[in-house]
Motif scaffolding. Sequence first.
Motif, PDB file in Angstrom:
ATOM      1  N   THR B  22       0.850  -1.189   0.000  1.00  0.00           N
ATOM      2  CA  THR B  22       0.000   0.000   0.000  1.00  0.00           C
ATOM      3  C   THR B  22       0.892   1.248   0.000  1.00  0.00           C
ATOM      4  O   THR B  22       2.045   1.206   0.445  1.00  0.00           O
ATOM      5  N   PHE B  28       5.646   4.648   5.110  1.00  0.00           N
ATOM      6  CA  PHE B  28       6.219   4.278   6.411  1.00  0.00           C
ATOM      7  C   PHE B  28       7.650   3.776   6.239  1.00  0.00           C
ATOM      8  O   PHE B  28       8.535   4.095   7.032  1.00  0.00           O
ATOM      9  N   ARG B 158      -9.218   8.352  15.530  1.00  0.00           N
ATOM     10  CA  ARG B 158      -9.388   7.229  16.444  1.00  0.00           C
ATOM     11  C   ARG B 158      -8.087   6.841  17.149  1.00  0.00           C
ATOM     12  O   ARG B 158      -7.008   7.225  16.707  1.00  0.00           O
ATOM     13  N   TYR B 159      -8.210   5.983  18.150  1.00  0.00           N
ATOM     14  CA  TYR B 159      -7.047   5.450  18.867  1.00  0.00           C
ATOM     15  C   TYR B 159      -5.999   4.888  17.903  1.00  0.00           C
ATOM     16  O   TYR B 159      -4.804   5.165  18.029  1.00  0.00           O
ATOM     17  N   SER B 160      -6.452   4.109  16.906  1.00  0.00           N
ATOM     18  CA  SER B 160      -5.492   3.435  16.019  1.00  0.00           C
ATOM     19  C   SER B 160      -4.794   4.399  15.053  1.00  0.00           C
ATOM     20  O   SER B 160      -3.883   3.995  14.331  1.00  0.00           O
ATOM     21  N   ILE B 162      -3.389   7.315  16.181  1.00  0.00           N
ATOM     22  CA  ILE B 162      -2.480   8.147  16.975  1.00  0.00           C
ATOM     23  C   ILE B 162      -1.158   7.415  17.203  1.00  0.00           C
ATOM     24  O   ILE B 162      -1.169   6.236  17.539  1.00  0.00           O
ATOM     25  N   ASP B 163      -0.062   8.100  17.022  1.00  0.00           N
ATOM     26  CA  ASP B 163       1.218   7.438  17.250  1.00  0.00           C
ATOM     27  C   ASP B 163       1.950   8.010  18.461  1.00  0.00           C
ATOM     28  O   ASP B 163       1.381   8.781  19.247  1.00  0.00           O
ATOM     29  N   ASN B 169      -0.553   9.767  13.065  1.00  0.00           N
ATOM     30  CA  ASN B 169       0.551   9.268  12.286  1.00  0.00           C
ATOM     31  C   ASN B 169       0.421   9.781  10.847  1.00  0.00           C
ATOM     32  O   ASN B 169      -0.645   9.691  10.245  1.00  0.00           O
ATOM     33  N   LYS B 172      -1.378   7.860   8.162  1.00  0.00           N
ATOM     34  CA  LYS B 172      -2.816   7.602   8.320  1.00  0.00           C
ATOM     35  C   LYS B 172      -3.632   8.532   7.431  1.00  0.00           C
ATOM     36  O   LYS B 172      -4.692   8.156   6.935  1.00  0.00           O
ATOM     37  N   GLU B 175      -4.181   6.839   4.235  1.00  0.00           N
ATOM     38  CA  GLU B 175      -5.215   5.793   4.306  1.00  0.00           C
ATOM     39  C   GLU B 175      -6.612   6.400   4.228  1.00  0.00           C
ATOM     40  O   GLU B 175      -7.480   5.892   3.528  1.00  0.00           O
ATOM     41  N   LEU B 178      -7.299   7.439   0.570  1.00  0.00           N
ATOM     42  CA  LEU B 178      -7.530   6.310  -0.336  1.00  0.00           C
ATOM     43  C   LEU B 178      -8.869   5.640  -0.040  1.00  0.00           C
ATOM     44  O   LEU B 178      -9.528   5.126  -0.942  1.00  0.00           O
ATOM     45  N   ASN B 179      -9.276   5.667   1.231  1.00  0.00           N
ATOM     46  CA  ASN B 179     -10.548   5.031   1.602  1.00  0.00           C
ATOM     47  C   ASN B 179     -11.762   5.726   0.989  1.00  0.00           C
ATOM     48  O   ASN B 179     -12.846   5.158   0.984  1.00  0.00           O
ATOM     49  N   THR B 180     -11.603   6.943   0.482  1.00  0.00           N
ATOM     50  CA  THR B 180     -12.745   7.623  -0.153  1.00  0.00           C
ATOM     51  C   THR B 180     -12.868   7.247  -1.637  1.00  0.00           C
ATOM     52  O   THR B 180     -13.858   7.592  -2.270  1.00  0.00           O
ATOM     53  N   PHE B 204      -6.368  13.201  18.628  1.00  0.00           N
ATOM     54  CA  PHE B 204      -7.402  12.232  18.990  1.00  0.00           C
ATOM     55  C   PHE B 204      -8.768  12.900  19.151  1.00  0.00           C
ATOM     56  O   PHE B 204      -8.883  13.920  19.817  1.00  0.00           O
TER      57      PHE B 204
END
Lengths: 239, 239
Positions: B22, B28, B158-160, B162-163, B169, B172, B175, B178-180, B204
């Motif tokens: 991805t 990353f 969301r929690y996932s 946050i770094d 991050n 993110k 992501e 791309l999700n749209t 957050f």
Amino acid sequence: MEHNFIRHSVLPQESDASKRITLSALGFMLLNAAGIDAESKGFGSIALFKDNKCWVVSRMAIEMKRYPTMYEEITIETWVEDFTAATTTRNFRVHDASDEIIGEGSTLWAIIDMNTRRAVNLLSYPEWATFATGETVAMEKPHKVGAADEEVERYRVRYSDIDFNQHTNSMKYVEWMLNTLDISQMQNHIVTRFDINYMREARFGQEVSICRCDDDDTNRFELKDADNKSLCRAELKWN
Amino acid sequence: MEHNFIRHSVLPQESDASKRITLSALGFMLLNAAGIDAESKGFGSIALFKDNKCWVVSRMAIEMKRYPTMYEEITIETWVEDFTAATTTRNFRVHDASDEIIGEGSTLWAIIDMNTRRAVNLLSYPEWATFATGETVAMEKPHKVGAADEEVERYRVRYSDIDFNQHTNSMKYVEWMLNTLDISQMQNHIVTRFDINYMREARFGQEVSICRCDDDDTNRFELKDADNKSLCRAELKWN
């Protein structure tokens, strides 16, 4: 030979705001270690795939004394305990750099025939028997997790959730669950035991109902599809 | 010595349904390679952090001829091109196992003083001058990306997401963008050039407006906060 040791350094994107490895990243590491070990012994997904079969994890449990932190070097030890007709048990130990065991894991796997979608009898591969070490872990084996009925959120499966199998990556379920909790819970506590049972696959665009039931030191989760069928159940026990 | 080579095998969780890495996982890898190289030369985040300073990436561009696939072994080559008072340019090449260059990257970084939140003059570290190789990449340098005004989605952090820095991050964002898009776009095409400009951090719980503007072979994105301030802009050019 029977045990495989896979070293890994915790990457920044695998760490959360507390700088500890996330539960999903830890789960990925165990699954990857399983893949590496299975490939090295000749029964990995690549070989099975040619035969239109694939490994699926049906249950996983992890117990952690502490979570490794960003850039920490850890080693995942993995081995096969046993094969039955329906499943194989694969175990894990998480070692830190001073070789202390900071966690354990245990998983149950089945093989699915991708044409018929039915389970394959693992004892039809007698050549694998040699890899069954009989060696268990100190922790309790993966549990059957009970139901949770109260919907706390709905989630639509996105591009970033889908993996090479064309369905939701098994550790994404864990991220969705944790995302429903208060962030302070993640910062002030750790999951000492995690159990997950996989029932059905979630696909791109599908709407998933995230149900949760809280009890003292435990969160129980159930993910359901639009027909109220269970995709997955999980139980997180906190310190 | 000036160039660092970091090997990496593409993990299942870094691959999408097309089995290609991805864009966020690739990003990353470049950021991690940057971190490893900076640490090895004594000017990494760990050293800066002790001094209450941190590196922030302000622009990144990636051009790919092809995307490596799951389990493929690649090598990220990275080096510093130059330092100015405000920024340093760090470049990348992505090599495959047969040592073909399958992609390039270029990034701009600044140092922020975490107490004052102001930029630090990089030329106040004369000892770093020795690492400025002057060597550029074949691709065009990171662009300034224009605005996009049409909101296509809202997203709550969301929690996932946050770094360890306590904010979102940087990959993110990619992501979420791309999700749209339609998943068929990701399966039938690749991003040949990617530019991202970072302006502000998302925290957050914050609600983010994802805006997009489509044009022939290009999607331009802008992420905005509740005050309509730009968090980030990006441009994806597809083949």
